[in-house]
Design an enzyme around this catalytic site. Structure first.
Site, PDB file in Angstrom:
ATOM      1  N   ASP A   1       0.890  -1.166   0.000  1.00  0.00           N
ATOM      2  CA  ASP A   1       0.000   0.000   0.000  1.00  0.00           C
ATOM      3  C   ASP A   1       0.923   1.209   0.000  1.00  0.00           C
ATOM      4  O   ASP A   1       1.429   1.604   1.049  1.00  0.00           O
ATOM      5  CB  ASP A   1      -0.902  -0.017   1.239  1.00  0.00           C
ATOM      6  CG  ASP A   1      -1.823   1.184   1.278  1.00  0.00           C
ATOM      7  OD1 ASP A   1      -2.292   1.618   0.212  1.00  0.00           O
ATOM      8  OD2 ASP A   1      -2.070   1.699   2.385  1.00  0.00           O
TER       9      ASP A   1
ATOM     10  N   GLU B   1      -0.897  -1.248  -4.927  1.00  0.00           N
ATOM     11  CA  GLU B   1      -2.108  -0.479  -5.180  1.00  0.00           C
ATOM     12  C   GLU B   1      -1.833   0.544  -6.278  1.00  0.00           C
ATOM     13  O   GLU B   1      -0.832   1.256  -6.234  1.00  0.00           O
ATOM     14  CB  GLU B   1      -2.584   0.237  -3.918  1.00  0.00           C
ATOM     15  CG  GLU B   1      -3.917   0.925  -4.119  1.00  0.00           C
ATOM     16  CD  GLU B   1      -4.502   1.461  -2.828  1.00  0.00           C
ATOM     17  OE1 GLU B   1      -5.173   0.704  -2.119  1.00  0.00           O
ATOM     18  OE2 GLU B   1      -4.255   2.642  -2.538  1.00  0.00           O
TER      19      GLU B   1
ATOM     20  N   ASP C   1      -2.724   1.159   6.962  1.00  0.00           N
ATOM     21  CA  ASP C   1      -1.845   0.915   5.801  1.00  0.00           C
ATOM     22  C   ASP C   1      -1.426  -0.553   5.748  1.00  0.00           C
ATOM     23  O   ASP C   1      -1.302  -1.141   4.678  1.00  0.00           O
ATOM     24  CB  ASP C   1      -0.597   1.799   5.876  1.00  0.00           C
ATOM     25  CG  ASP C   1      -0.939   3.254   6.091  1.00  0.00           C
ATOM     26  OD1 ASP C   1      -1.245   3.945   5.108  1.00  0.00           O
ATOM     27  OD2 ASP C   1      -0.916   3.691   7.257  1.00  0.00           O
TER      28      ASP C   1
END
Length: 178
Positions: free
Chosen positions: A12, A73, A146
């Site tokens: 992430d 991501e 996160d």
């Protein structure tokens, strides 16, 4: 035919906080959490030093956990240009670290990840964290968010990307026999 376990490192991306999660599993089956962490950097530090710190930490985690692939991501449009720039830079470092290690990389949008783990592409962070905790059978939710998001990316890739990887492997094997 039994599918073999796959180990995926999910990222992430973020410049101040970059979530990293490692998960093992096979498509359609419960996954197992191997590890998770958040790589942090000082927002007041020099950009080059922050990116280098992220790169070194990701390289160390890849070497330590030996994933078969990396899921990152995909950066999406945000209103804050500074935030999206930092996120894009961190994502690029993650892709580069994986490529340097010879690993395949897949990117997923936030809505793809949310849909994979919660069933809804509109889920909020709390719902994602709750489902990651359930799916990985954890005693407590991964913190900060996160880290939960990174684990969700890894789960998403095992369940969705694993099929793509197997198809790609089959195509490469068939071409090799021709």
């Amino acid at each position: 035919m039994q599918q073999r376990q796959r180990r995926v490192l999910g990222v992430d991306p973020g410049l101040t906080r970059c979530g990293v999660g490692v998960v093992e599993g096979v498509p359609g089956r419960p996954c197992v959490m191997v590890d998770y962490t958040v790589i942090g950097s000082d927002p007041d530090a020099d950009l080059a030093d922050r990116l280098l710190h992220l790169d070194r930490n990701l390289a160390d985690l890849i070497a330590k956990h030996q994933p078969e692939s990396v899921a990152v991501e995909r950066v999406f449009s945000q209103h804050n240009v500074r935030t999206v720039m930092g996120t894009a830079q961190a994502a690029a470092v993650a892709v580069l670290a994986a490529a340097r290690a010879g690993l395949p990389v897949r990117t997923y949008t936030p809505s793809e990840v949310k849909a994979a783990v919660t069933g809804s592409g509109q889920a909020d962070k709390k719902q994602v964290t709750t489902m990651v905790t359930r799916l990985l059978r954890l005693d407590a939710p991964p913190r900060p968010a996160d880290a939960a998001d990174a684990l969700a990316l890894a789960i998403c890739h095992i369940w969705r990307g694993g099929t793509r990887d197997r198809l790609g492997e089959a195509i490469r094997a068939a071409k090799g026999r021709q």
